[in-house]
Write an enzyme that holds these catalytic residues in place. Structure first.
Site, PDB file in Angstrom:
ATOM      1  N   SER A 148       4.722   2.524   7.951  1.00 40.82           N
ATOM      2  CA  SER A 148       4.512   1.337   7.087  1.00 40.82           C
ATOM      3  C   SER A 148       5.606   0.833   6.216  1.00 40.82           C
ATOM      4  CB  SER A 148       3.114   1.792   6.174  1.00 40.82           C
ATOM      5  OG  SER A 148       2.139   1.984   7.043  1.00 40.82           O
TER       6      SER A 148
ATOM      7  N   HIS B  15       0.723  -1.351   0.230  1.00 37.86           N
ATOM      8  CA  HIS B  15      -0.203  -0.034  -0.071  1.00 37.86           C
ATOM      9  C   HIS B  15       0.855   1.317   0.187  1.00 37.86           C
ATOM     10  CE1 HIS B  15       0.417   0.050   4.761  1.00 37.86           C
ATOM     11  NE2 HIS B  15       0.459   1.172   4.314  1.00 37.86           N
TER      12      HIS B  15
ATOM     13  N   ASP C 291      -0.049  -7.420   1.027  1.00 40.67           N
ATOM     14  CA  ASP C 291       0.354  -6.108   1.428  1.00 40.67           C
ATOM     15  C   ASP C 291       1.837  -5.871   1.510  1.00 40.67           C
ATOM     16  OD1 ASP C 291       0.256  -3.244   1.925  1.00 40.67           O
ATOM     17  OD2 ASP C 291       0.030  -3.499   3.921  1.00 40.67           O
TER      18      ASP C 291
END
Length: 497
Positions: A225, A117, A148
Site C-alpha cells: 500500500s 490508511h 486515501d
C-alpha cells in the site's frame, strides 16, 4: 537481461528493451509538467499505442551499470508506522501500540506520497530508502482520507540526496492506462524486508466507494500500500491501495488522475491539509468527494416502465428515486434542481445508459458508473445534467457538494477522533458511526442487515443531526436492570429531542 528477454518472448515480442531517463518533474510544487492535474510495467513498451519512444538513460541508484530498467527503484521508500487509537467500546481508553509497514515514493524534491490508511493516526512515522539502512523521521503534511492519499515531509533534507522524484502521467481520462497495458507494482510487501517488483497487466477500469479505481493482476500484498505502479514509459500511473480478499491476483490502484485531484484540492489549505472534513470550524480539512446529491436510481431496462415514463422512443437513461436533502441537487434557496421521478439522460453531455453507466470519455469500449464523472472533479465544479420531467426535456446546472452521512463513515474524517461520549449514571452514550458498528458487530451479515444498513448509508437529513446510542452499561449497582438496554437509540433527554 535474460529474465526480461524471457518476459518479452512470452508476450510474443523480440524487440530490444529501451533505456529510460527519469523525468524530475515536481508534482507537488507544480512544475510545467505537473500543471496538467482509498488501498508499472513490463520493460517492453506497448508499440500498438506508443510510437515512437525516446531513448533516455536511467540515473537510478538501484540500477547497476550497464543494466537497463524503466523504473526508479531508488525513489521508492519503506514506511514504519506506530499507531494508537481510541477504543469504540471504551472510548476513554487507548489501544496498545500497533506497528505496521507500508510503501511510498518520492513525488517532489522533498516530499513522499503514500496511502492515507498507511499513516493515519501514526504516532511515529519513519521512512527508509530502498538503497539504505538508516531510518528518517516523517510527519504528515497533507492527507485525504476519502481519496486515501497522504503526503509526508521528511525532517532531514539529506534523505533526498541523490534521489530523483518520480513522474506522474498527466491527468484526464485520456491518460488512464488501457486494458492489457503492462504495469509494474513496486513496494515492500510482507514476505521480506527488501524491495519487491511484480508485473502484470491492467484488467479493468472500475470503481470502489464511488471513486475511480484501476484493477491490475500484478501481485499486491500487505505492505504494498502506497507504492507506485509504473507504465511502460517508467511513469507512475497509480498508487497501490488494496486487494480483493478471497480472490487471486485482483489488486486495485488509485489512478494518477485522482492524485492530481488531491493536489488540486489541497491548494485552498496552503498545502497543509489535515484529516478531518473541511468545515467553517476546520478550514484546513480536505474538501471531500463531489456528489450530485442523487442517492438512488432505478435502471430503465423494463420496456413497460420506459413507456410509462414517456421515453420508450429514447435510448438510455435512469430514473431518479431518492435525493440527498442537503446535497448539490438543491440550490442556495433550497429549491430542488433535480426531483425524484426525473429521468437522467446525460451528465456533462455524456449519455447515461439504462443501467446507469456511461462511456469512459474517449473510450467507447469501456464503461463506468455515471457517478464517477462527478467524483473525479472537485466539489463546486459546475455539472450540466439533462433530464426528462413530465415528458419534457429539462437541463439544469448543478454544483456538486461533499456528501455527508447521517452515520459518519470514516474515523478521523467525519467521525470524531477520538470518539465523543457522555457518561450519565453509568450509562455510556456515543454517536452511531460506522467504526462503532464494525467494533460491535463482528458478523458481516449483521452489518448488512437492511434496517441497520439504512442508518449506515443514509444521507444527513438536517444540520447537526446525530444518532445517539447507548453504547455501554458500566458494571455498578446503580445500573442493575439497565444492561438489557444496550444498543438502544436515544430520542429525548429530559424531554429535549
Amino acid at each position: 537481461n535474460r529474465q526480461r528477454r524471457s518476459v518479452q518472448r512470452i508476450q510474443g515480442r523480440t524487440m530490444e528493451s529501451p533505456t529510460w531517463e527519469d523525468d524530475p518533474s515536481d508534482m507537488v510544487t507544480g512544475s510545467p509538467i505537473a500543471s496538467t492535474g482509498v488501498h508499472a510495467d513490463d520493460i517492453t513498451p506497448d508499440v500498438s499505442r506508443r510510437s515512437p519512444k525516446p531513448k533516455i538513460k536511467s540515473s537510478s541508484a538501484a540500477v547497476g551499470k550497464g543494466v537497463k530498467n524503466s523504473v526508479q527503484l531508488s525513489s521508492v521508500v519503506k514506511l514504519f508506522v506506530k499507531k494508537v487509537h481510541a477504543s469504540q467500546t471504551g472510548p476513554w481508553k487507548m489501544s496498545s501500540v500497533l506497528s505496521s509497514t507500508g510503501s511510498g515514493f518520492i513525488i517532489s524534491p522533498n516530499r513522499i506520497l503514500t496511502n492515507a490508511h498507511v499513516v493515519h493516526r501514526g504516532q511515529s512515522i519513519l521512512c527508509r530508502p530502498q538503497s539504505g539502512s538508516k531510518k528518517y523521521e516523517c510527519e504528515i503534511e497533507m492527507i485525504s482520507l476519502p481519496l486515501d492519499l497522504a503526503v509526508l515531509r521528511v525532517s532531514d533534507a539529506s534523505f533526498f540526496d541523490g534521489k530523483v522524484p518520480l513522474s506522474l502521467v498527466q491527468t484526464g481520462y485520456g491518460h488512464l492506462p488501457h486494458l492489457d497495458d503492462n504495469v509494474t507494482a513496486v513496494g515492500f510487501p510482507t514476505g521480506g524486508d527488501q524491495i519487491s517488483v511484480t508485473r502484470g497487466v491492467v484488467s479493468r477500469i472500475t470503481h470502489s466507494s464511488s471513486l475511480l479505481r484501476i484493477q491490475i493482476d500484478a501481485a499486491i500484498n500487505s505492505g504494498n500500500s502506497g507504492g507506485p505502479v509504473f507504465n511502460s514509459a517508467g511513469k507512475v500511473v497509480g498508487v497501490a491501495t488494496s486487494v480483493l480478499k478471497g480472490a487471486s491476483n485482483i489488486g486495485y490502484i488509485i489512478p494518477a488522475m485522482l492524485v492530481h485531484l488531491f493536489f488540486e484540492g489541497v491548494e485552498a489549505t496552503g498545502r497543509r491539509c489535515n484529516a478531518a472534513m473541511r468545515t467553517p470550524e476546520n478550514e484546513l480539512g480536505f474538501c471531500g468527494v463531489a456528489s450530485l446529491g442523487i442517492e438512488k436510481v432505478q435502471s430503465l431496462e423494463n420496456p413497460t416502465l420506459r413507456e410509462h415514463l414517456g421515453i420508450s422512443g429514447r435510448e438510455g437513461g435512469v430514473r431518479i428515486v431518492d435525493l440527498d436533502p442537503l446535497g448539490g441537487c438543491r440550490d442556495e434557496n433550497g429549491v430542488y434542481l433535480v426531483r425524484s421521478g426525473d429521468t437522467l439522460l446525460s451528465v456533462n453531455g455524456v449519455p447515461v445508459g439504462e443501467d446507469g453507466t456511461v462511456e469512459v470519455p474517449g473510450r467507447p469500449e469501456e464503461r463506468i458508473l455515471f457517478t464517477i464523472l462527478i467524483s473525479s472533479q472537485l466539489p463546486g465544479s459546475p455539472v450540466e445534467v439533462t433530464l426528462i420531467r413530465e415528458g419534457k426535456v429539462v437541463k439544469r446546472t448543478i454544483k456538486p457538494k461533499t456528501r455527508r452521512s447521517l452515520c459518519p463513515q470514516t474515523y478521523g474524517y467525519d467521525a470524531a477522533d477520538p470518539p465523543a461520549y457522555l457518561i450519565c449514571g453509568g450509562l455510556v452514550f456515543m454517536v452511531l458511526t460506522r467504526p462503532w458498528v464494525k467494533a460491535h458487530f463482528k458478523n458481516t451479515k449483521e452489518i448488512n442487515d437492511p434496517l441497520l444498513s439504512h442508518f449506515l448509508h443514509a444521507p444527513l437529513s438536517e444540520e447537526g443531526r446525530q444518532i445517539v446510542v447507548l453504547s455501554t452499561v458500566l458494571a455498578s449497582s446503580v445500573n442493575i436492570g439497565y444492561h438489557s438496554l444496550w444498543g438502544m437509540v436515544l430520542h429525548t433527554f429530559n424531554g429535549t429531542s
